[in-house]
Design an enzyme around this catalytic site. Structure first.
Site, PDB file in Angstrom:
ATOM      1  N   ASP A  51       0.887  -1.132   0.037  1.00 43.06           N
ATOM      2  CA  ASP A  51      -0.043  -0.059  -0.055  1.00 43.06           C
ATOM      3  C   ASP A  51       0.967   1.340   0.022  1.00 43.06           C
ATOM      4  O   ASP A  51       1.930   1.162  -0.020  1.00 43.06           O
ATOM      5  CB  ASP A  51      -0.900   0.081   1.267  1.00 43.06           C
ATOM      6  CG  ASP A  51      -1.980  -0.961   1.156  1.00 43.06           C
ATOM      7  OD1 ASP A  51      -2.296  -1.504  -0.087  1.00 43.06           O
ATOM      8  OD2 ASP A  51      -2.510  -1.441   2.199  1.00 43.06           O
ATOM      9  N   TYR A 109       7.016  -9.918   6.977  1.00 44.62           N
ATOM     10  CA  TYR A 109       6.709  -8.388   7.188  1.00 44.62           C
ATOM     11  C   TYR A 109       7.204  -8.017   8.499  1.00 44.62           C
ATOM     12  O   TYR A 109       7.213  -8.998   9.624  1.00 44.62           O
ATOM     13  CB  TYR A 109       5.430  -8.095   7.147  1.00 44.62           C
ATOM     14  CG  TYR A 109       4.711  -7.684   5.675  1.00 44.62           C
ATOM     15  CD1 TYR A 109       4.969  -6.653   5.230  1.00 44.62           C
ATOM     16  CD2 TYR A 109       4.092  -8.855   4.941  1.00 44.62           C
ATOM     17  CE1 TYR A 109       4.313  -6.401   3.816  1.00 44.62           C
ATOM     18  CE2 TYR A 109       3.610  -8.788   3.751  1.00 44.62           C
ATOM     19  CZ  TYR A 109       3.680  -7.516   2.932  1.00 44.62           C
ATOM     20  OH  TYR A 109       2.906  -7.475   1.759  1.00 44.62           O
TER      21      TYR A 109
END
Length: 247
Positions: A51, A109
């Site tokens: 994003d 992540y």
């Protein structure tokens, strides 16, 4: 011939990885660089979408090209052309059906939470001002390993066939004056990591109890989980592929 690119980028200036009609993306600047240097229109496919504002320490993309490539020279030219916040690290040939998205076995992540005000990391980590109960957060994070359906952490109105993800590992550790949350899974839903971290922070602040985690996950309701933390603290750090795809 199909080639994989290994790269990293600072996502601050970009509206995510994927091409956007009216905003700059990481994919766009790499495709432009390849097109200029190889002198033909080149399209790339990334291992996934990040994003707006999210960073990547390790990302992969693939492209097809029929001409001859000198990997070392092309890497040098591309890095000379690309902006300072995008770097390519490797170019290597793979089998014709190798796919950066579909052949990825796992993704990892990292989310960085600043525990103290720091004038040097405010663009790279999310500062949580109140003191956090880290052991409660760690216990809550480990509970994620017991579940598969993470619809409660998914952005609403996403077009996915399943909300199931196989979370392989989670870790919460203090690194200097930051709290680092890492998570590895076979796939991630949109906004999933940021929603998980927001939920864990609420546990650390005492706004949620550790025992609320099973209820939240079972609800499959995004509004039951915590807030979405800012993108600036999120980093895609590793993608694993089977060795069999490399030529």
């Amino acid at each position: 011939m199909r080639y994989f690119l290994e790269l990293s980028y600072n996502g601050t200036a970009y509206h995510g990885w994927q091409n956007q009609p009216n905003a700059i993306s990481v994919q766009e600047v790499i495709e432009k660089a390849l097109t200029v240097i190889l002198k033909e229109k080149i399209a790339i496919m990334g291992a996934g979408r990040t994003d707006t504002g999210v960073h990547a320490k390790q990302m992969y993309a693939h492209f097809d090209y029929d001409g001859t490539i000198n990997n070392t020279q092309l890497l040098y030219k591309l890095n000379s052309y690309l902006p300072k916040d995008v770097a390519l690290h490797r170019i290597f040939p793979v089998k014709p059906d190798a796919h950066t998205r579909f052949h990825a076995e796992s993704r990892t992540y990292l989310y960085r939470i600043a525990l103290q005000k720091n004038v040097f990391n405010f663009n790279e980590a999310y500062w949580v001002k109140p003191e956090l109960h880290i052991e409660n957060m760690r216990t809550a994070a480990n509970m994620l390993l017991e579940y598969k359906d993470f619809q409660c952490f998914s952005k609403s109105n996403t077009d996915v066939k399943t909300y199931n993800c196989n979370i392989m590992a989670v870790n919460l550790e203090i690194v200097q004056n930051e709290l680092h949350f890492t998570i590895t899974a076979d796939r991630f839903l949109r906004n999933m990591v940021r929603a998980i971290v927001g939920t864990l922070i609420n546990v650390g602040l005492g706004k949620l109890e550790v025992n609320d985690i099973p209820r939240i996950i079972s609800s499959k309701n995004r509004s039951e989980a915590g807030y979405s933390v800012p993108a600036k603290g999120l980093y895609l750090t590793q993608i694993i592929y089977p060795e069999s795809i490399v030529i």
